[in-house]
Motif scaffolding. Structure first.
Motif, PDB file in Angstrom:
ATOM      1  N   ARG A 137      -6.614  -0.098   0.000  1.00  0.00           N
ATOM      2  CA  ARG A 137      -6.315   0.549   1.274  1.00  0.00           C
ATOM      3  C   ARG A 137      -7.020   1.891   1.396  1.00  0.00           C
ATOM      4  O   ARG A 137      -7.326   2.362   2.500  1.00  0.00           O
ATOM      5  CB  ARG A 137      -4.791   0.737   1.394  1.00  0.00           C
ATOM      6  CG  ARG A 137      -4.338   1.308   2.719  1.00  0.00           C
ATOM      7  CD  ARG A 137      -4.591   0.344   3.858  1.00  0.00           C
ATOM      8  NE  ARG A 137      -4.558   1.028   5.148  1.00  0.00           N
ATOM      9  CZ  ARG A 137      -4.694   0.409   6.308  1.00  0.00           C
ATOM     10  NH1 ARG A 137      -4.850  -0.910   6.333  1.00  0.00           N
ATOM     11  NH2 ARG A 137      -4.672   1.082   7.443  1.00  0.00           N
ATOM     12  N   GLU A 138      -7.297   2.540   0.258  1.00  0.00           N
ATOM     13  CA  GLU A 138      -7.954   3.844   0.283  1.00  0.00           C
ATOM     14  C   GLU A 138      -9.329   3.795   0.951  1.00  0.00           C
ATOM     15  O   GLU A 138      -9.778   4.783   1.537  1.00  0.00           O
ATOM     16  CB  GLU A 138      -8.106   4.378  -1.142  1.00  0.00           C
ATOM     17  CG  GLU A 138      -6.801   4.781  -1.805  1.00  0.00           C
ATOM     18  CD  GLU A 138      -6.061   3.581  -2.388  1.00  0.00           C
ATOM     19  OE1 GLU A 138      -6.555   2.444  -2.239  1.00  0.00           O
ATOM     20  OE2 GLU A 138      -4.985   3.794  -2.994  1.00  0.00           O
ATOM     21  N   LEU A 139      -9.997   2.645   0.862  1.00  0.00           N
ATOM     22  CA  LEU A 139     -11.311   2.511   1.499  1.00  0.00           C
ATOM     23  C   LEU A 139     -11.186   2.652   3.013  1.00  0.00           C
ATOM     24  O   LEU A 139     -11.991   3.342   3.658  1.00  0.00           O
ATOM     25  CB  LEU A 139     -11.940   1.171   1.141  1.00  0.00           C
ATOM     26  CG  LEU A 139     -12.327   0.959  -0.328  1.00  0.00           C
ATOM     27  CD1 LEU A 139     -12.818  -0.467  -0.535  1.00  0.00           C
ATOM     28  CD2 LEU A 139     -13.399   1.951  -0.742  1.00  0.00           C
ATOM     29  N   ASP A 141      -8.661   4.058   4.663  1.00  0.00           N
ATOM     30  CA  ASP A 141      -8.190   5.401   4.989  1.00  0.00           C
ATOM     31  C   ASP A 141      -9.341   6.408   4.952  1.00  0.00           C
ATOM     32  O   ASP A 141      -9.438   7.293   5.810  1.00  0.00           O
ATOM     33  CB  ASP A 141      -7.092   5.828   4.011  1.00  0.00           C
ATOM     34  CG  ASP A 141      -5.840   4.976   4.143  1.00  0.00           C
ATOM     35  OD1 ASP A 141      -5.657   4.355   5.211  1.00  0.00           O
ATOM     36  OD2 ASP A 141      -5.055   4.911   3.169  1.00  0.00           O
ATOM     37  N   SER A 142     -10.230   6.262   3.970  1.00  0.00           N
ATOM     38  CA  SER A 142     -11.372   7.165   3.874  1.00  0.00           C
ATOM     39  C   SER A 142     -12.306   7.001   5.068  1.00  0.00           C
ATOM     40  O   SER A 142     -12.831   7.974   5.613  1.00  0.00           O
ATOM     41  CB  SER A 142     -12.152   6.914   2.580  1.00  0.00           C
ATOM     42  OG  SER A 142     -11.329   7.155   1.452  1.00  0.00           O
ATOM     43  N   ALA A 143     -12.517   5.760   5.488  1.00  0.00           N
ATOM     44  CA  ALA A 143     -13.366   5.514   6.649  1.00  0.00           C
ATOM     45  C   ALA A 143     -12.749   6.116   7.910  1.00  0.00           C
ATOM     46  O   ALA A 143     -13.463   6.681   8.755  1.00  0.00           O
ATOM     47  CB  ALA A 143     -13.580   4.012   6.830  1.00  0.00           C
ATOM     48  N   VAL A 145     -10.748   8.735   8.017  1.00  0.00           N
ATOM     49  CA  VAL A 145     -10.891  10.191   7.916  1.00  0.00           C
ATOM     50  C   VAL A 145     -12.292  10.626   8.325  1.00  0.00           C
ATOM     51  O   VAL A 145     -12.486  11.673   8.958  1.00  0.00           O
ATOM     52  CB  VAL A 145     -10.568  10.660   6.481  1.00  0.00           C
ATOM     53  CG1 VAL A 145     -10.935  12.126   6.292  1.00  0.00           C
ATOM     54  CG2 VAL A 145      -9.087  10.450   6.178  1.00  0.00           C
ATOM     55  N   ASP A 146     -13.280   9.804   7.998  1.00  0.00           N
ATOM     56  CA  ASP A 146     -14.660  10.120   8.361  1.00  0.00           C
ATOM     57  C   ASP A 146     -14.969   9.832   9.824  1.00  0.00           C
ATOM     58  O   ASP A 146     -16.101  10.055  10.274  1.00  0.00           O
ATOM     59  CB  ASP A 146     -15.637   9.316   7.486  1.00  0.00           C
ATOM     60  CG  ASP A 146     -15.609   9.795   6.038  1.00  0.00           C
ATOM     61  OD1 ASP A 146     -15.198  10.944   5.810  1.00  0.00           O
ATOM     62  OD2 ASP A 146     -15.999   9.012   5.150  1.00  0.00           O
ATOM     63  N   THR A 153     -15.635   0.220  10.551  1.00  0.00           N
ATOM     64  CA  THR A 153     -15.039   0.029   9.228  1.00  0.00           C
ATOM     65  C   THR A 153     -15.197  -1.405   8.756  1.00  0.00           C
ATOM     66  O   THR A 153     -15.532  -1.667   7.596  1.00  0.00           O
ATOM     67  CB  THR A 153     -13.547   0.404   9.263  1.00  0.00           C
ATOM     68  OG1 THR A 153     -13.399   1.766   9.685  1.00  0.00           O
ATOM     69  CG2 THR A 153     -12.914   0.238   7.891  1.00  0.00           C
ATOM     70  N   VAL A 157     -17.710  -1.276   5.767  1.00  0.00           N
ATOM     71  CA  VAL A 157     -16.886  -1.132   4.566  1.00  0.00           C
ATOM     72  C   VAL A 157     -16.384  -2.491   4.075  1.00  0.00           C
ATOM     73  O   VAL A 157     -16.568  -2.857   2.904  1.00  0.00           O
ATOM     74  CB  VAL A 157     -15.691  -0.190   4.824  1.00  0.00           C
ATOM     75  CG1 VAL A 157     -14.803  -0.109   3.596  1.00  0.00           C
ATOM     76  CG2 VAL A 157     -16.185   1.196   5.231  1.00  0.00           C
ATOM     77  N   VAL A 249     -13.691   2.177  -5.565  1.00  0.00           N
ATOM     78  CA  VAL A 249     -12.713   3.254  -5.550  1.00  0.00           C
ATOM     79  C   VAL A 249     -12.959   4.180  -6.743  1.00  0.00           C
ATOM     80  O   VAL A 249     -13.002   3.717  -7.875  1.00  0.00           O
ATOM     81  CB  VAL A 249     -11.269   2.701  -5.592  1.00  0.00           C
ATOM     82  CG1 VAL A 249     -10.264   3.833  -5.511  1.00  0.00           C
ATOM     83  CG2 VAL A 249     -11.065   1.709  -4.461  1.00  0.00           C
ATOM     84  N   LYS A 250     -13.131   5.457  -6.471  1.00  0.00           N
ATOM     85  CA  LYS A 250     -13.320   6.421  -7.553  1.00  0.00           C
ATOM     86  C   LYS A 250     -11.978   6.699  -8.232  1.00  0.00           C
ATOM     87  O   LYS A 250     -10.934   6.737  -7.596  1.00  0.00           O
ATOM     88  CB  LYS A 250     -13.889   7.718  -7.001  1.00  0.00           C
ATOM     89  CG  LYS A 250     -15.322   7.586  -6.483  1.00  0.00           C
ATOM     90  CD  LYS A 250     -15.871   8.916  -6.038  1.00  0.00           C
ATOM     91  CE  LYS A 250     -17.306   8.792  -5.569  1.00  0.00           C
ATOM     92  NZ  LYS A 250     -17.865  10.088  -5.106  1.00  0.00           N
TER      93      LYS A 250
END
Length: 251
Positions: A137-139, A141-143, A145-146, A153, A157, A249-250
């Motif tokens: 899900r973080e992917l 959310d990051s998109a 935010v950008d 997305t 992504v 994911v980092k």
């Protein structure tokens, strides 16, 4: 099948499974091409199958993404309906679909009439949903935010991470319409528009007995029908592997 299609005289013994140089000929391919026009049949199959693939991938990806990532009222009910469709055989819907497509929509004797009932594949929707659910899900959310919208997305992504399953869906979907003969036969009686599978079925039932070697001619047509599916699998088989989605994911 290939050996049988090249035999001048049918050899039903076990030894007939192996090529005999003295019994090889291309006359079977010439004979069936003169009756049903193999190239035109392949073109019609390509148009029919290509339209089904396009609809399956586009609608499958959009619906699968919406069911997996987006939050909206009725999402669970929609997914349950997609599962319910799996238990309804297509043969049960064929007559109502024929009435709808041919009489109500007036799409008889058209490529669109052949493609439309297969344009949305509930199996593809479910497969894409399950794979999109595996993405972190973080992917997304990051998109967000950008500043990326949902379509951006999805395109930038989500799709790159599920490319193997897209190719798998393409191959599995390809086999169905490529070999389908009953529905196109109902929709159009124009031989110039019929897919190769329909032309082969008509040939077997009507004129095969009049050929010098009906057995070899039928196998020659079957070889031509099978080759594109085999080539497609060979070309894309290296993509049928699990994607390491966690690497995106980092930490």
């Amino acid at each position: 099948m290939i050996v049988g299609s090249l035999q001048e005289s049918p050899d039903p013994t076990p030894a007939g499974a192996f090529p005999d140089p003295s019994n090889l000929t291309l006359d079977n391919y010439v004979a069936i091409d003169e009756r049903i026009d193999l190239l035109q049949g392949l073109l019609n199959s390509g148009i029919f199958t290509g339209g089904v693939l396009l609809g399956t991938v586009v609608f499958g990806v959009l619906a699968g993404y919406a069911l997996a990532v987006l939050h909206w009222r009725g999402r669970g009910v929609t997914f349950a309906l997609a599962l319910l469709v799996q238990v309804v055989p297509f043969q049960l819907l064929m007559i109502p679909l024929y009435v709808l497509i041919a009489r109500d929509y007036g799409l008889a004797d058209s490529y669109l009439g052949m493609i439309l009932p297969f344009a949305i594949n509930s199996t593809a929707v479910i497969v894409f949903r399950q794979y999109f659910l595996q993405l972190p899900r973080e992917l997304f959310d990051s998109a967000a935010v950008d500043g990326a919208g949902e379509l951006r997305t999805l395109w930038s992504v989500a799709l790159p991470l599920v490319r193997p399953v897209v190719l798998t869906v393409v191959l599995l979907t390809f086999i169905g319409p490529w070999n389908e003969f009953l529905w196109p036969f109902l929709i159009t009686k124009e031989q110039s528009m019929q897919p190769l599978a329909v032309s082969l079925a008509n040939y077997i039932s009507n004129v095969a007995a009049s050929a010098a070697n009906p057995f070899g001619a039928v196998l020659a047509g079957a070889v031509v029908l099978a080759v594109p599916a085999v080539v497609l699998f060979i070309v894309f088989q290296r993509y049928f592997r699990t994607t390491n989605i966690g690497s995106g994911v980092k930490g």
